[in-house]
Design a protein around this motif. Structure first.
Motif, mmCIF file in Angstrom:
data_model
loop_
_atom_site.group_PDB
_atom_site.id
_atom_site.type_symbol
_atom_site.label_atom_id
_atom_site.label_comp_id
_atom_site.label_asym_id
_atom_site.label_seq_id
_atom_site.Cartn_x
_atom_site.Cartn_y
_atom_site.Cartn_z
ATOM 1 N N ARG A 76 0.824 -1.215 0.000
ATOM 2 C CA ARG A 76 0.000 0.000 0.000
ATOM 3 C C ARG A 76 0.863 1.271 0.000
ATOM 4 O O ARG A 76 2.068 1.226 0.252
ATOM 5 N N PRO A 77 0.277 2.430 -0.254
ATOM 6 C CA PRO A 77 1.038 3.684 -0.260
ATOM 7 C C PRO A 77 1.650 3.978 1.106
ATOM 8 O O PRO A 77 1.009 3.798 2.149
ATOM 9 N N LEU A 78 2.877 4.456 1.086
ATOM 10 C CA LEU A 78 3.595 4.785 2.310
ATOM 11 C C LEU A 78 2.994 6.019 2.975
ATOM 12 O O LEU A 78 2.461 6.906 2.303
ATOM 13 N N ARG A 79 3.120 6.071 4.317
ATOM 14 C CA ARG A 79 2.638 7.215 5.080
ATOM 15 C C ARG A 79 3.745 7.744 5.975
ATOM 16 O O ARG A 79 4.591 6.989 6.459
ATOM 17 N N GLU A 80 3.726 9.047 6.205
ATOM 18 C CA GLU A 80 4.683 9.645 7.124
ATOM 19 C C GLU A 80 4.557 8.991 8.501
ATOM 20 O O GLU A 80 3.453 8.800 9.018
ATOM 21 N N GLY A 81 5.687 8.648 9.089
ATOM 22 C CA GLY A 81 5.688 8.036 10.407
ATOM 23 C C GLY A 81 5.777 6.527 10.394
ATOM 24 O O GLY A 81 6.011 5.916 11.438
ATOM 25 N N TRP A 82 5.592 5.910 9.232
ATOM 26 C CA TRP A 82 5.770 4.469 9.148
ATOM 27 C C TRP A 82 7.272 4.151 9.204
ATOM 28 O O TRP A 82 8.108 4.932 8.740
ATOM 29 N N VAL A 83 7.585 2.976 9.743
ATOM 30 C CA VAL A 83 8.942 2.436 9.648
ATOM 31 C C VAL A 83 8.835 1.085 8.954
ATOM 32 O O VAL A 83 8.055 0.222 9.368
ATOM 33 N N VAL A 84 9.595 0.930 7.897
ATOM 34 C CA VAL A 84 9.553 -0.303 7.104
ATOM 35 C C VAL A 84 10.967 -0.795 6.863
ATOM 36 O O VAL A 84 11.929 -0.028 6.874
ATOM 37 N N THR A 85 11.091 -2.091 6.658
ATOM 38 C CA THR A 85 12.384 -2.647 6.267
ATOM 39 C C THR A 85 12.541 -2.552 4.753
ATOM 40 O O THR A 85 11.564 -2.612 4.009
ATOM 41 N N VAL A 86 13.776 -2.396 4.323
ATOM 42 C CA VAL A 86 14.119 -2.402 2.898
ATOM 43 C C VAL A 86 15.222 -3.443 2.735
ATOM 44 O O VAL A 86 16.348 -3.228 3.176
ATOM 45 N N GLU A 87 14.875 -4.585 2.123
ATOM 46 C CA GLU A 87 15.787 -5.733 2.151
ATOM 47 C C GLU A 87 15.798 -6.515 0.837
ATOM 48 O O GLU A 87 15.385 -7.669 0.782
ATOM 49 N N PRO A 88 16.300 -5.906 -0.230
ATOM 50 C CA PRO A 88 16.439 -6.679 -1.467
ATOM 51 C C PRO A 88 17.500 -7.756 -1.306
ATOM 52 O O PRO A 88 18.382 -7.666 -0.449
ATOM 53 N N GLY A 89 17.402 -8.771 -2.144
ATOM 54 C CA GLY A 89 18.397 -9.842 -2.099
ATOM 55 C C GLY A 89 18.535 -10.508 -3.451
ATOM 56 O O GLY A 89 17.694 -10.325 -4.349
ATOM 57 N N ALA A 90 19.586 -11.266 -3.594
ATOM 58 C CA ALA A 90 19.825 -12.050 -4.802
ATOM 59 C C ALA A 90 20.237 -13.446 -4.369
ATOM 60 O O ALA A 90 21.163 -13.598 -3.555
ATOM 61 N N TYR A 91 19.544 -14.460 -4.887
ATOM 62 C CA TYR A 91 19.744 -15.830 -4.420
ATOM 63 C C TYR A 91 19.755 -16.782 -5.617
ATOM 64 O O TYR A 91 18.968 -16.627 -6.546
ATOM 65 N N PHE A 92 20.618 -17.774 -5.522
ATOM 66 C CA PHE A 92 20.669 -18.819 -6.547
ATOM 67 C C PHE A 92 20.241 -20.112 -5.856
ATOM 68 O O PHE A 92 21.024 -20.738 -5.143
ATOM 69 N N ILE A 93 18.977 -20.466 -6.041
ATOM 70 C CA ILE A 93 18.349 -21.570 -5.331
ATOM 71 C C ILE A 93 18.270 -22.756 -6.288
ATOM 72 O O ILE A 93 17.442 -22.759 -7.217
ATOM 73 N N PRO A 94 19.122 -23.755 -6.125
ATOM 74 C CA PRO A 94 19.189 -24.833 -7.122
ATOM 75 C C PRO A 94 17.847 -25.483 -7.425
ATOM 76 O O PRO A 94 17.527 -25.721 -8.596
ATOM 77 N N ALA A 95 17.048 -25.768 -6.405
ATOM 78 C CA ALA A 95 15.765 -26.426 -6.656
ATOM 79 C C ALA A 95 14.838 -25.546 -7.484
ATOM 80 O O ALA A 95 14.096 -26.039 -8.348
ATOM 81 N N LEU A 96 14.871 -24.237 -7.232
ATOM 82 C CA LEU A 96 14.026 -23.315 -7.992
ATOM 83 C C LEU A 96 14.525 -23.185 -9.428
ATOM 84 O O LEU A 96 13.718 -23.165 -10.376
ATOM 85 N N ILE A 97 15.837 -23.088 -9.591
ATOM 86 C CA ILE A 97 16.402 -23.016 -10.946
ATOM 87 C C ILE A 97 16.004 -24.254 -11.743
ATOM 88 O O ILE A 97 15.563 -24.158 -12.897
ATOM 89 N N ASP A 98 16.147 -25.432 -11.133
ATOM 90 C CA ASP A 98 15.825 -26.680 -11.832
ATOM 91 C C ASP A 98 14.339 -26.751 -12.187
ATOM 92 O O ASP A 98 13.982 -27.196 -13.288
#
Length: 462
Positions: A381-403
């Motif tokens: 949803r749209p951000l609001r003043e006073g909210w605190v949120v995590t920002v956590e991008p990642g990059a993963y090489f998951i063999p089972a998912l790749i297969d």
């Protein structure tokens, strides 16, 4: 605790939003590990903490909106309890500390609820997440467990989410207090993750640091060279040079506000060329997301921006085909980044998600996607003043998912499966900070925790 007036003001705001009836807030009880007198560390219910502030077991509260009265329910301990626990504040003393004038016994709560049910008064309660609370409510309200689950108040849930989501300056101070401990935990881990050291040893160091400061962990630590397993709580590996270790660790403040930080550490002190490309792409993704955050911007759009920057950042590895925008819009990016960008954080590390992920993270015209990857985005949803949120991008090489995707030839026109297969032993990278939405942008909370390549390598090789 905060000042008594803080809790009185929160309850008044809650009553105004709900409108009428009775609001029942149940505190938590002690939870046995394996028999009644051997208990887990007590953790109070977060909504009870928010409105009543009392960090003691076996309490409940009732707000009579129509009579403009709050009542605290509990039982004072006798001599037997004093022998085992020492003197504790009386119920009246606890109530006074949070600006509540009326106190009654637990037995009187049961009587009052029964009377309210008989007279047809609406009893608002939040969805119970502990079995004993469900059973207690079912018995007191003479309903089935299924009816109790279905009867959680929509009005109360929405009101609690609206109020708890916006953090006051006092709450931000608590979160930055928790982040000071997280800073120390992560710097300690970066300097300790050396070849030949067991993961469990470093986890123990971080847990010990938090405990030495009288702090609880905000969640079980994730510290693993198997960073492609997103919530991996195993710590059995012995580290070796060239490993990447994902360290997702945070502590609570004295009033139980959470910190949630992730860093990725190169064991041996240096990222290899391939790791350096992916790490910088994840970092650029996070920085771009934070720069784009401000009131009114849907967090779903920030997630997609982070995904585009990530895809562009790994272009040298030829993992994807075509334009980054097409890779993201089509959903192919989720082979590399299969989770959401972040979530609310506050009194809960995944703040208020016990009230329902969709209720907390969606609405305002934003519905949850069913696409792989985006469906794991907890906040859209749209951000609001006073909210605190995590920002956590990642990059993963998951063999089972790749297969699996390769066998299905899913998004084959956008994904270079040979390039992904060549990276199947890479593991994963994640970078996470806690971010406050300000009037015109966003601010990363706490003392900056090292995250540039130069900063991390300097600590990891020291």
């Amino acid at each position: 605790m905060f000042a008594p007036a803080t809790y009185a003001a929160r309850r008044a705001a809650l009553a105004q939003k709900v409108g009428s009836g009775l609001v029942l807030l149940l505190g938590n009880a002690d939870s046995p590990m394996n028999y009644a007198d051997n208990i887990y560390h007590f953790r109070q219910d977060s909504s009870f903490l928010y409105f009543f502030g009392l960090d003691m077991p076996n309490l409940a509260a009732l707000i009579d909106i129509d009579a403009d009265r709050a009542t605290l329910f509990g039982d004072d301990g006798g001599l037997d309890s004093i022998i085992w626990t020492g003197p504790l504040p009386t119920l009246a003393e606890q109530a006074e500390a949070v600006a509540v004038a009326d106190t009654r016994s637990h037995a009187q709560l049961a009587e009052q609820l029964a009377e309210a049910a008989r007279s047809g008064r609406q009893i608002h309660y939040l969805a119970p997440y502990r079995a004993e609370q469900r059973i207690w409510l079912a018995e007191r309200l003479d309903q089935t467990l299924a009816a109790i689950d279905a009867g959680a108040s929509t009005e109360l849930t929405r009101a609690v989410i609206d109020l708890r989501a916006v953090k006051s300056s006092d709450e931000i101070a608590q979160m930055e207090n928790a982040l000071e401990i997280a800073y120390r935990m992560h710097v300690l881990a970066m300097g300790s993750a050396r070849p030949g050291v067991r993961e469990q040893e470093i986890v123990g160091l971080m847990e010990g640091l938090a405990t030495s400061q009288g702090r609880a962990l905000a969640y079980p630590i994730i510290f693993s060279r198997d960073g492609h397993i997103l919530h991996n709580h195993g710590h059995a590996h012995t580290l070796k040079a060239g490993d990447l270790v994902v360290n997702d660790a945070g502590a609570e403040s004295p009033l139980h506000y959470a910190s949630d930080i992730t860093r990725t550490i190169p064991v041996g002190g240096r990222f290899n060329p391939q790791q350096r490309i992916v790490y910088q792409a994840v970092l650029d993704s996070q920085l771009a997301a934070i720069a784009a955050m401000k009131p009114g911007v849907p967090y779903r759009e920030v997630h997609d921006l982070a995904a585009r920057v990530l895809v562009e950042g790994v272009a040298e590895l030829a993992l994807f085909k075509g334009r980054a925008e097409d890779v993201v819009n089509g959903g192919a990016y989720a082979l590399l980044f299969p989770h959401g960008l972040g979530h609310h954080i506050g009194l809960d590390v995944h703040d208020m998600e016990g009230l329902g992920e969709n209720e907390v993270g969606y609405g305002d015209g934003i519905t949850r996607s069913t696409d792989f990857g985006r469906r794991s985005l907890r906040l859209g949803r749209p951000l609001r003043e006073g909210w605190v949120v995590t920002v956590e991008p990642g990059a993963y090489f998951i063999p089972a998912l790749i297969d699996r995707w390769a066998a299905e030839q899913r998004h084959a026109h956008l994904i270079n499966y040979a390039a992904f297969d060549a990276c199947r032993d890479f593991a994963g990278i994640r970078i996470e900070d806690d971010v406050l939405i300000t009037a015109d942008g966003a601010r990363v909370l706490g003392k900056p925790i090292p995250k540039t390549i130069a900063e991390v390598e300097a600590l990891a090789s020291a």
